[in-house]
Structure formats: structure tokens, C-alpha cells
Design a protein around this motif. Structure first.
Motif, PDB file in Angstrom:
ATOM      1  N   TYR A 104      38.542  24.350  58.987  1.00  0.00           N
ATOM      2  CA  TYR A 104      38.337  25.754  59.319  1.00  0.00           C
ATOM      3  C   TYR A 104      39.544  26.613  58.961  1.00  0.00           C
ATOM      4  O   TYR A 104      39.480  27.842  59.059  1.00  0.00           O
ATOM      5  CB  TYR A 104      37.933  25.941  60.785  1.00  0.00           C
ATOM      6  CG  TYR A 104      38.946  25.501  61.822  1.00  0.00           C
ATOM      7  CD1 TYR A 104      39.826  26.424  62.386  1.00  0.00           C
ATOM      8  CD2 TYR A 104      39.000  24.197  62.276  1.00  0.00           C
ATOM      9  CE1 TYR A 104      40.734  26.049  63.362  1.00  0.00           C
ATOM     10  CE2 TYR A 104      39.890  23.807  63.245  1.00  0.00           C
ATOM     11  CZ  TYR A 104      40.760  24.731  63.785  1.00  0.00           C
ATOM     12  OH  TYR A 104      41.660  24.337  64.752  1.00  0.00           O
ATOM     13  N   TYR A 105      40.647  25.988  58.541  1.00  0.00           N
ATOM     14  CA  TYR A 105      41.727  26.743  57.903  1.00  0.00           C
ATOM     15  C   TYR A 105      42.583  25.793  57.092  1.00  0.00           C
ATOM     16  O   TYR A 105      42.529  24.579  57.261  1.00  0.00           O
ATOM     17  CB  TYR A 105      42.562  27.541  58.910  1.00  0.00           C
ATOM     18  CG  TYR A 105      43.557  26.762  59.763  1.00  0.00           C
ATOM     19  CD1 TYR A 105      44.900  26.639  59.376  1.00  0.00           C
ATOM     20  CD2 TYR A 105      43.189  26.208  60.983  1.00  0.00           C
ATOM     21  CE1 TYR A 105      45.816  25.974  60.164  1.00  0.00           C
ATOM     22  CE2 TYR A 105      44.098  25.548  61.784  1.00  0.00           C
ATOM     23  CZ  TYR A 105      45.420  25.429  61.374  1.00  0.00           C
ATOM     24  OH  TYR A 105      46.332  24.758  62.162  1.00  0.00           O
ATOM     25  N   GLU A 237      30.368  22.182  63.920  1.00  0.00           N
ATOM     26  CA  GLU A 237      30.417  22.901  62.649  1.00  0.00           C
ATOM     27  C   GLU A 237      29.583  24.183  62.692  1.00  0.00           C
ATOM     28  O   GLU A 237      29.931  25.166  62.027  1.00  0.00           O
ATOM     29  CB  GLU A 237      29.958  21.989  61.516  1.00  0.00           C
ATOM     30  CG  GLU A 237      30.971  20.875  61.223  1.00  0.00           C
ATOM     31  CD  GLU A 237      30.633  20.074  59.988  1.00  0.00           C
ATOM     32  OE1 GLU A 237      29.459  20.122  59.544  1.00  0.00           O
ATOM     33  OE2 GLU A 237      31.538  19.408  59.456  1.00  0.00           O
ATOM     34  N   LEU A 240      31.928  26.630  64.098  1.00  0.00           N
ATOM     35  CA  LEU A 240      32.926  27.036  63.112  1.00  0.00           C
ATOM     36  C   LEU A 240      32.340  28.023  62.106  1.00  0.00           C
ATOM     37  O   LEU A 240      33.022  28.973  61.696  1.00  0.00           O
ATOM     38  CB  LEU A 240      33.470  25.806  62.386  1.00  0.00           C
ATOM     39  CG  LEU A 240      34.278  24.824  63.235  1.00  0.00           C
ATOM     40  CD1 LEU A 240      34.676  23.603  62.404  1.00  0.00           C
ATOM     41  CD2 LEU A 240      35.518  25.494  63.827  1.00  0.00           C
ATOM     42  N   ASN A 241      31.105  27.808  61.716  1.00  0.00           N
ATOM     43  CA  ASN A 241      30.476  28.692  60.732  1.00  0.00           C
ATOM     44  C   ASN A 241      30.125  30.055  61.315  1.00  0.00           C
ATOM     45  O   ASN A 241      30.333  31.090  60.682  1.00  0.00           O
ATOM     46  CB  ASN A 241      29.225  28.028  60.166  1.00  0.00           C
ATOM     47  CG  ASN A 241      29.551  26.869  59.244  1.00  0.00           C
ATOM     48  OD1 ASN A 241      30.579  26.862  58.581  1.00  0.00           O
ATOM     49  ND2 ASN A 241      28.670  25.868  59.207  1.00  0.00           N
ATOM     50  N   THR A 242      29.586  30.060  62.521  1.00  0.00           N
ATOM     51  CA  THR A 242      29.117  31.321  63.098  1.00  0.00           C
ATOM     52  C   THR A 242      30.247  32.158  63.686  1.00  0.00           C
ATOM     53  O   THR A 242      30.075  33.358  63.897  1.00  0.00           O
ATOM     54  CB  THR A 242      28.057  31.058  64.181  1.00  0.00           C
ATOM     55  OG1 THR A 242      28.612  30.212  65.196  1.00  0.00           O
ATOM     56  CG2 THR A 242      26.831  30.392  63.581  1.00  0.00           C
ATOM     57  N   HIS A 243      31.395  31.549  63.958  1.00  0.00           N
ATOM     58  CA  HIS A 243      32.519  32.287  64.538  1.00  0.00           C
ATOM     59  C   HIS A 243      33.720  32.305  63.587  1.00  0.00           C
ATOM     60  O   HIS A 243      34.869  32.374  64.029  1.00  0.00           O
ATOM     61  CB  HIS A 243      32.917  31.668  65.878  1.00  0.00           C
ATOM     62  CG  HIS A 243      31.907  31.885  66.966  1.00  0.00           C
ATOM     63  ND1 HIS A 243      30.763  31.143  67.067  1.00  0.00           N
ATOM     64  CD2 HIS A 243      31.872  32.792  67.975  1.00  0.00           C
ATOM     65  CE1 HIS A 243      30.063  31.556  68.109  1.00  0.00           C
ATOM     66  NE2 HIS A 243      30.709  32.564  68.666  1.00  0.00           N
ATOM     67  N   ARG A 244      33.438  32.263  62.307  1.00  0.00           N
ATOM     68  CA  ARG A 244      34.516  32.205  61.322  1.00  0.00           C
ATOM     69  C   ARG A 244      35.467  33.394  61.444  1.00  0.00           C
ATOM     70  O   ARG A 244      36.693  33.237  61.412  1.00  0.00           O
ATOM     71  CB  ARG A 244      33.917  32.138  59.918  1.00  0.00           C
ATOM     72  CG  ARG A 244      34.941  31.925  58.819  1.00  0.00           C
ATOM     73  CD  ARG A 244      34.263  31.739  57.477  1.00  0.00           C
ATOM     74  NE  ARG A 244      33.347  30.604  57.509  1.00  0.00           N
ATOM     75  CZ  ARG A 244      32.593  30.239  56.486  1.00  0.00           C
ATOM     76  NH1 ARG A 244      32.630  30.942  55.349  1.00  0.00           N
ATOM     77  NH2 ARG A 244      31.796  29.193  56.575  1.00  0.00           N
ATOM     78  N   GLN A 245      34.922  34.584  61.609  1.00  0.00           N
ATOM     79  CA  GLN A 245      35.771  35.771  61.698  1.00  0.00           C
ATOM     80  C   GLN A 245      36.595  35.785  62.978  1.00  0.00           C
ATOM     81  O   GLN A 245      37.760  36.194  62.971  1.00  0.00           O
ATOM     82  CB  GLN A 245      34.919  37.033  61.578  1.00  0.00           C
ATOM     83  CG  GLN A 245      34.296  37.237  60.203  1.00  0.00           C
ATOM     84  CD  GLN A 245      33.537  38.541  60.093  1.00  0.00           C
ATOM     85  OE1 GLN A 245      33.240  39.192  61.093  1.00  0.00           O
ATOM     86  NE2 GLN A 245      33.215  38.932  58.868  1.00  0.00           N
ATOM     87  N   ILE A 247      37.631  33.173  64.661  1.00  0.00           N
ATOM     88  CA  ILE A 247      38.679  32.166  64.518  1.00  0.00           C
ATOM     89  C   ILE A 247      39.785  32.682  63.604  1.00  0.00           C
ATOM     90  O   ILE A 247      40.974  32.510  63.887  1.00  0.00           O
ATOM     91  CB  ILE A 247      38.083  30.849  63.996  1.00  0.00           C
ATOM     92  CG1 ILE A 247      37.128  30.248  65.032  1.00  0.00           C
ATOM     93  CG2 ILE A 247      39.190  29.855  63.640  1.00  0.00           C
ATOM     94  CD1 ILE A 247      36.316  29.079  64.518  1.00  0.00           C
ATOM     95  N   ALA A 248      39.392  33.326  62.508  1.00  0.00           N
ATOM     96  CA  ALA A 248      40.389  33.888  61.594  1.00  0.00           C
ATOM     97  C   ALA A 248      41.270  34.904  62.302  1.00  0.00           C
ATOM     98  O   ALA A 248      42.488  34.960  62.069  1.00  0.00           O
ATOM     99  CB  ALA A 248      39.691  34.526  60.394  1.00  0.00           C
ATOM    100  N   GLU A 264      36.154  29.296  49.877  1.00  0.00           N
ATOM    101  CA  GLU A 264      36.502  30.677  49.583  1.00  0.00           C
ATOM    102  C   GLU A 264      37.130  30.844  48.209  1.00  0.00           C
ATOM    103  O   GLU A 264      37.348  31.955  47.748  1.00  0.00           O
ATOM    104  CB  GLU A 264      37.476  31.208  50.636  1.00  0.00           C
ATOM    105  CG  GLU A 264      36.945  31.165  52.051  1.00  0.00           C
ATOM    106  CD  GLU A 264      38.030  31.443  53.079  1.00  0.00           C
ATOM    107  OE1 GLU A 264      37.662  31.693  54.244  1.00  0.00           O
ATOM    108  OE2 GLU A 264      39.219  31.409  52.732  1.00  0.00           O
TER     109      GLU A 264
END
Length: 267
Positions: A104-105, A237, A240-245, A247-248, A264
């Protein structure tokens, strides 16, 4: 959504009797973490991994329950694989002790110097490193490059793994830098950024990117679950996908040096 909802239906499958039962707690998000490893985690839940865990728990509709253990030898054997928890928030994207999720990063190593020295280093191949006392952790990619570049005589090696309840390599390296025992400290980027932030105006940081001298410096960080638990891994996962922003934003707020994830990267 409750934790159990992400795992439902496993026993109803005709093949369920042949599968390993996924023993994941439905009442809480059970996380194993280091109690003294800022900026990642600590007992007061002040690390960015603690914040990500809290975000996941809210998504699941359950509280976070921690099992604390120093991230040293035996961590996975005595925590996740001993079923003391169901998740590790920060784990190498390539590992054998457990099953990682997608990363995720990605982050990288960094050079930290005293601002007053005005070194402005460009990387591990910078001629300005000649004659400088350099601190690096043993058995890390930057240390290997420095040795290959003939700087072994100026290299001070620090332990790769320590008990964080007793010592902090990042803190020790920066203190040696401030006390003029070394001139350059080479650290994992999130640690470097955290330490620089603790000493505003005194230190500077230069990240090393994906590679230096053909050696990989950038690495993906994932979450980890036990092997043989595909349904739980898939639920992690999904988060991680649905809360990507979200988490970023947490990572950026912690000043974590970020490299593009492979998903990316431009074609």
C-alpha cells in the motif's frame, strides 16, 4: 461492516471440509505491533500505522485490540503465527514468515546530514562522501553500495535489528550525527523523516529513489496475515483499495517519503 461479514460463507462451501479454517476474531481487529517504534507504532497509538489500524477498525465496525511485541527476531513466530493477532500493519511486501497483501506504499532510504555542513549530497555516488564518516545499518542495500564504492574504512555499522524497548537505531544514529561522531546517516526513509522532524532546523534529508548504483533502494510495504487465510487477506486488500486516499493522507501527514506503487507507474 463487521469483521465477520468479510469472512462469511467459508464453512458453507462443499469444499470447506478440505480447507484450513480461518480463525480470525470477529469482535475486534487484533493487531500485533511494536510498542516503541515511532513513527510506525507505539503503545500510545501515536504512530501512522496505529492511525491506519484505527481507520480499518472503523471500516469493520469493531475496536482495535493490540498485542505488543518488539519487532525483532521471532516477531512473526511469536505474534501473528502464534495467533496472538490477525494482522500486522507494516510488513515487507516480499516475505516468507507470513502472507503479505498487495503493497500500500513504497518508500526508500535517505541520507541525513547536519544542515550547518551544507553537504547537499546527490546520492551514494556523490564525490562529497569521500572522507566523510558515514553511519549505516549492517546488511542493508546502502551499506553494500558504500562498501563497493571503497568507503568501508569510513563506514560505521549499526545493528540491523534491536529491541526497541531498549534502543532505537534511528535515534542513536541521529544523536551520533548531532554529536559529530558521524557526518552522514543512512536510514530507512520514514525513520529519517521522523528523526529530522524531531530536530527542526538542524538536519537535512536526501532520499535515494528506486535505485542507487544499480542496487534497489525502494521497497514496498504491505500488511501481513497468516498463510492459508485467503478470505481474510482479500478483506484486508478491499480496505486498502477502498481507502487508498485516506491512507495516503495519513502517510503524507507523517512525512513518509513515498515512491510510486507499481500500479501507479507510467507504462
Amino acid at each position: 461492516m463487521g469483521l465477520g461479514a468479510g469472512l462469511g460463507g467459508l464453512a458453507a462451501s462443499p469444499q470447506a471440509h478440505a480447507q484450513v479454517v480461518e480463525i480470525v476474531d470477529h469482535a475486534a481487529l487484533r493487531v500485533c505491533a511494536d510498542p516503541a517504534a515511532l513513527p510506525f507504532s507505539d503503545h500510545d497509538r501515536a504512530g501512522f500505522e496505529n492511525r491506519i489500524a484505527a481507520l480499518f477498525a472503523r471500516d469493520l465496525g469493531v475496536p482495535v485490540r493490540y498485542t505488543w511485541f518488539p519487532n525483532t527476531m521471532g516477531f512473526y513466530r511469536r505474534t501473528l503465527n502464534a495467533r496472538a493477532c490477525d494482522l500486522v500493519i507494516g510488513a515487507p511486501a516480499e516475505m516468507d514468515m507470513a502472507q503479505p497483501t498487495v503493497p500500500y506504499y513504497r518508500s526508500t532510504f535517505a541520507l541525513v546530514t547536519r544542515r550547518a555542513d551544507h553537504l547537499a549530497l546527490g546520492g551514494l555516488d556523490d564525490p562529497a562522501l569521500a572522507g566523510k564518516r558515514i553511519g549505516a545499518q549492517a546488511r542493508t542495500p546502502p551499506g553494500d553500495v558504500l562498501v563497493r564504492r571503497g568507503l568501508a574504512d569510513m563506514l560505521r555499522a549499526y545493528d540491523l535489528v534491536v529491541d526497541s524497548r531498549i534502543s532505537s537505531i534511528g535515534r542513536l544514529m541521529v544523536q551520533d550525527l548531532l554529536d559529530n561522531r558521524i557526518d552522514v546517516a543512512v536510514m530507512w526513509g520514514p525513520v529519517a523523516a521522523y528523526q529530522v522532524g524531531l530536530h527542526p532546523g538542524e538536519l537535512t534529508m536526501k532520499t535515494l529513489g528506486e535505485t542507487q548504483d544499480g542496487v534497489q533502494m525502494g521497497f514496498g510495504i504491505a500488511m501481513a496475515v497468516r498463510k492459508g487465510e485467503p478470505a481474510w487477506r482479500a478483506r484486508v486488500e478491499t480496505f486498502l483499495n477502498t481507502h487508498r486516499q485516506d491512507i495516503a493522507a495519513i502517510l503524507q501527514d507523517a512525512h513518509v517519503p513515498l515512491l510510486p506503487l507499481e500500479s501507479e507507474a507510467q507504462p
